[in-house]
Design an enzyme around this catalytic site. Structure first.
Site, PDB file in Angstrom:
ATOM      1  CG  HIS A 259      10.444  43.307 -49.737  1.00  0.00           C
ATOM      2  ND1 HIS A 259       9.528  42.621 -48.968  1.00  0.00           N
ATOM      3  CD2 HIS A 259       9.801  44.417 -50.168  1.00  0.00           C
ATOM      4  CE1 HIS A 259       8.392  43.284 -48.939  1.00  0.00           C
ATOM      5  NE2 HIS A 259       8.525  44.385 -49.655  1.00  0.00           N
ATOM      6  CG  HIS A 333       4.138  44.300 -43.605  1.00  0.00           C
ATOM      7  ND1 HIS A 333       3.993  45.379 -42.778  1.00  0.00           N
ATOM      8  CD2 HIS A 333       5.019  44.700 -44.557  1.00  0.00           C
ATOM      9  CE1 HIS A 333       4.725  46.383 -43.201  1.00  0.00           C
ATOM     10  NE2 HIS A 333       5.360  45.999 -44.280  1.00  0.00           N
TER      11      HIS A 333
END
Length: 1010
Positions: A259, A333
């Site tokens: 990430h 998300h």
């Protein structure tokens, strides 16, 4: 002594739709619920040593009436439920105080037969409403208020059994990641004390572990590091002759996570591909970094002078006017939204807004693109631990609505797609655009600057968010990573933004970033990566006590910004923060020694070289294989005549095509007063705009504006990811050009959502898509200014061993510049008698099309690169600048048929079109030219344009050298009439009213009307 009061706010009769939740409950096989009445619950704890009981009751009554209930639609009631000194006692059946005291009648719903389900937040979960109750109660002069909590109640009216109520609660009403529930009155958690534990860093034994032990440590601590990475860490601490602390190990895991560092896109890839029409011959190559080889390379080769910052800041930055620059970022998300849809989407918006704040910009617009499983999926078909798509859908939309609306940022653009491949892994793309004065964004922390935290407090929410987002989901994810989901508080973020804008304009900081993935561990260490930083972790403001140092360091609790502040500016910054009620704390200093030093009290809990932390990650080596698949074509003859018209109604009603007005209207797209072309346009403002046009207030009446659009075609990915990427870029460009953007100044962003890159087929398709990004960007001259990837979007059901990846999904977002906003264009038909032109070439490119899906096929001829696309876009823009275009709509999903129907229903006008006039790549016409693909092909580079007859000659001169054809005209009658490829052959006619009803999802009414 203190006392807890329960305030219950019931809706008045008629305020809750009769169908509320009943469809979802019926889908569970439960028919005993006649209706559902939702109600809000608030708990407040008052210190009776500060105020007497009568005064406290008066305060509670005033609180319920003036703050918590709207007298037009609500009926409040309250009662005492016990003293916290005696423990959490259960209340009896909740009811308002007697009529005389409350001054209102008892809610009728409390007398109905049924069962109450009440849902509250677990201890430690951010209760932003409760926080605001406490803050606002101070304005009402409520003395003695010690705490507050909120809950949500549901009255299930009918002959509901206890077992049925539990089923409804567990499947629809409660999420055990952040909530608990009870049948009947809820026991509130107010000021739950954390267990008494010893606070401090702990050593983690790693130096003597074998490979199996290293991998086990990575799994057990949710580090998401592979064996090579774990060996690198092990070797570093062996050389230092010590074990790492938990703070150091967790810091490395966050900093090295997929990430945060995008290690797959920076890996070396051994890539092989075999094309189906290549005679079996393989192409093989070695690629050193996908991001450098394709995405950054495209931007560097285009060398657009308006790109001010790409791939280095929290957001991409481009030139706008002489005084202002514009920033843009799109994030995902996904994993959090799969576990807790509201919180995941809510903080997705909050996070991307902070990315724009992190480049010192004021947010001016938001976007969202959402992908879900089918809303009618059978409960029994869901893998273990997976929420129903309807629940995810409702939660995600509510989360987006909550954050953007409360912050006062217009949500102006987006898309919603449905596919079975997103059932276990929904995709939630959140984007934000910001504006800032040129040169107002400082980037370099200096030695001696203070490390300052602004905004929200740190809690246990958001732990392991970065590493959690880098792993696959399983049916055990909830139990293992519940703390990875954050809960947002947009009001705090809004106040923080306001304070930051003042600090920016006064030049009070030298660097800024948001506290996102990895929390302080990423934000502080990245900001200090060149100079070094010393942090006093015990100074960080906490939501509650009991957090270990590694938890404080890694928490992804929301609404926090980190800035570097010269000491001489500290006092002035504190004045500003006090004025805006923003908490400000100094937690460290930029040291100049090139090291990360973290202390808790007098204990050093981390001491590492910045060089190792940020450059020590070993480069991955991955295998990628892509072999072109062959899919069967549809069986049987193609539909013709009236059947093509009925199919058009079915396509318009498809969830991926139909109106999303029921969702979009929940988002405020008018706030800030700068949205000029809105998400819906036309006579009744219900036609789908290709893109939105915004002009920020900062530029006043200047003619220059911004266009925001997007493109995404996951259905093409199973056929050819290269073509999917090209089509996404082509569509994003067409969307902004269609509303008036100059094709010579369009910036784009890439957002990849993919499966597990360690699997060669997943990695091979990812490489193929990156190649498409490079080719598509160069074709249109559209540089990438930012991007983000979300990998490992796969679900593993440990019970069955079944592993499912999402469809390869690439979102391209386009930000275009309109030189003259007075020439902005909308897609609704304007006047009878005007001519209709189809720009671009139509080919038999139906692979992955919605038309093929209605024929239960995928096909192979996916839309390819439109060679004339850039020239067409330039010519069209020139015609727009000359005032020659009345309406314009791009052709994408559903092709010409859907584009024409949407323009007609938006303008409430009819149209007559001849398919015989459509420009194709078949020079002879001949038998290969068929009505179905002329109508439903999704070839790239095409626009449907309305032109007044008096401008026809000038328009055609402007289009000289590009493919176009006059195919029909706008009609006063309320019908769309289509003639076939054979001259004079009428295919079908459909009333505009039928098109509108189908597009609004009322398919059967549309068919009857036709």
């Amino acid at each position: 002594m203190d006392r807890i009061y329960r305030i219950e706010v019931m809706p008045r009769e008629g305020e809750v739709p009769q169908h509320y939740l009943r469809t979802d409950i019926a889908a569970l096989g439960i028919s005993s619920v006649a209706r559902v009445v939702p109600y809000a619950i608030y708990f407040v704890r008052i210190d009776l040593d500060v105020t007497d009981a009568d005064t406290a009751e008066g305060q509670v009554e005033r609180l319920s009436r003036e703050l918590l209930a709207d007298p037009v639609v609500h009926r409040p009631g309250w009662q005492t439920i016990g003293s916290s000194m005696m423990g959490h006692s259960r209340a009896g059946t909740p009811a308002p105080r007697e009529e005389e005291r409350m001054g209102t009648s008892a809610p009728q719903e409390t007398q109905d037969e049924g069962v109450r389900v009440e849902v509250g937040l677990l201890p430690g979960v951010t209760d932003s409403v409760a926080e605001n109750i406490i803050a606002r109660a101070c304005l009402l002069d409520m003395g003695g208020l010690l705490g507050a909590a909120t809950a949500q109640g549901y009255l299930l009216v009918g002959s509901v059994t206890e077992e049925e109520a539990h089923t409804i609660a567990q499947r629809l009403l409660f999420n055990n990641v952040i909530q608990y529930y009870e049948l009947g009155p809820l026991t509130p958690h107010l000021d739950v004390e954390p267990p008494q534990v010893e606070i401090g860093a702990r050593s983690v034994a790693i130096r003597d572990l074998d490979d199996e032990g290293l991998l086990r440590l990575s799994r057990e601590r949710l580090l998401s590091l592979d064996l090579k990475e774990m060996r690198t860490i092990q070797r570093a601490f062996q050389e230092e002759g010590r074990e790492p602390t938990d703070v150091e190990l967790e810091s490395l895991a966050q900093t090295w996570s997929e990430h945060c560092v995008h290690k797959t896109f920076k890996a070396r890839v051994h890539y092989r591909e075999r094309l189906a029409d290549g005679g079996g011959e393989e192409h093989e190559e070695a690629i050193d970094s996908l991001i450098r080889t394709y995405l950054q390379a495209a931007t560097h080769e285009i060398a657009a002078p308006w790109v001010l910052s790409a791939f280095v800041d929290n957001a991409g930055i481009v030139d706008y006017t002489d005084e202002y620059e514009v920033s843009i970022k799109v994030e995902t998300h996904n994993h959090p939204s799969a576990l807790e849809p509201f919180g995941g989407a809510n903080t997705g918006v909050g996070g991307v807004v902070r990315d724009v704040m992190g480049v010192s910009a004021r947010p001016i617009a938001c976007t969202d693109v959402l992908c879900f499983g089918p809303l009618d999926a059978e409960i029994e078909s869901l893998p273990g631990g997976v929420l129903h798509p309807t629940r995810i859908y409702n939660g995600v939309i509510a989360g987006i609505e909550d954050y953007g609306n409360k912050m006062g940022i217009p949500t102006v653009n987006g898309m919603i797609l449905f596919d079975p491949g997103y059932t276990a892994n929904p995709l939630v793309y959140c984007g934000c655009v910001g504006i800032a004065p040129k040169g107002a964004h400082p980037r370099e922390a200096r030695v001696g600057d203070l490390v300052v935290v602004l905004g929200g407090r740190t809690g246990r929410d958001g732990l392991h968010g970065a590493t959690f987002s880098s792993a696959e989901l399983t049916d055990e994810t909830v139990e293992l990573t519940g703390g990875a989901v954050q809960i947002g508080n947009p009001i705090i973020e809004k106040m923080t933004l306001d304070a930051l804008m003042v600090a920016r304009d006064e030049g009070l900081y030298t660097a800024i970033t948001d506290c996102g993935a990895g929390g302080f561990s990423s934000a502080v260490s990245e900001m200090g990566s060149r100079v070094g930083v010393r942090v006093q972790l015990d100074q960080a403001p906490l939501k509650y006590q009991g957090l270990q140092p590694w938890e404080i360091w890694l928490s992804e609790a929301q609404e926090r910004m980190v800035i570097a502040v010269p000491p001489q500016h500290e006092a002035r910054l504190r004045e500003i923060c006090d004025a805006y009620a923003v908490e400000m704390t100094v937690i460290g200093t930029f040291s100049g020694d090139g090291r990360l030093q973290v202390l808790y009290g007098e204990d050093v809990v981390a001491d590492m070289s910045m060089d190792f932390l940020h450059k020590g990650l070993p480069q991955r080596t991955l295998e990628g294989v892509w072999e072109q698949p062959r899919h069967p074509e549809p069986d049987g003859p193609a539909p013709s005549g009236e059947a093509l018209g009925q199919l058009l109604l079915q396509i318009l009603a498809h969830p991926n095509v139909r109106s999303k007005e029921d969702v979009v209207r929940r988002y405020d797209h008018e706030v800030q007063g700068g949205t000029l072309v809105k998400p819906f346009v036309g006579v009744k403002a219900d036609g789908p705009s290709d893109a939105s046009v915004i002009r920020p207030l900062e530029v006043g009446e200047a003619p220059v504006a911004l266009a925001l659009g997007c493109g995404m075609h996951p259905a093409y990915g199973d056929i050819d990811p290269h073509a999917m990427a090209v089509a996404a870029i082509d569509e994003a460009v067409r969307n902004v050009v269609a509303v008036g953007a100059d094709p010579a100044q369009i910036s784009i962003l890439d957002n990849f959502c993919w499966g597990n890159p360690s699997l060669p087929d997943r990695m091979g398709s990812l490489v193929r898509a990156c190649k498409g990004c490079y080719d598509g960007a160069l074709q249109y001259g559209t540089p990438f200014v930012s991007g983000k990837d979300s990998l490992n979007n796969e679900y593993l059901d440990s019970a069955t061993g079944q592993q499912v990846a999402i469809p390869p999904s690439l979102l391209i977002t386009a930000l275009g510049l309109l030189p003259d906003v007075s020439r902005a264009c909308t897609m609704d038909l304007k006047a009878p008698g005007n001519l209709l032109y189809l720009l671009g070439v139509t080919r038999r490119e139906l692979g992955g099309s919605i038309y093929w899906r209605f024929r239960d096929a995928i096909g192979n001829d996916v839309p390819g690169m439109a060679a004339d696309g850039p020239a067409t876009a330039r010519a069209l823009h020139g015609a727009m600048r000359s005032g020659l275009v009345r309406a314009c709509h791009d052709l994408s999903e559903g092709g010409l048929g859907v584009a024409l129907a949407e323009m007609a229903l938006a303008g409430e006008l009819g149209a007559s079109v001849s398919l015989a006039q459509v420009a194709t790549d078949d020079a002879d016409g001949g038998p290969s030219v068929a009505d179905d693909w002329l109508l439903y092909s999704e070839s790239n580079g095409r626009y449907l344009v309305e032109v007044s007859p008096e401008h026809a000659v000038a328009f055609e001169e402007a289009l000289a050298g590009t493919p176009y054809a006059q195919i029909g005209r706008v009609e006063a009658g309320q019908e769309v009439v289509i003639e076939g490829a054979q001259e004079g052959q009428a295919l079908f006619r459909l009333p505009v009213a039928a098109l509108r009803r189908a597009w609004r999802g009322h398919l059967h009414e549309g068919i009857e009307a036709s």
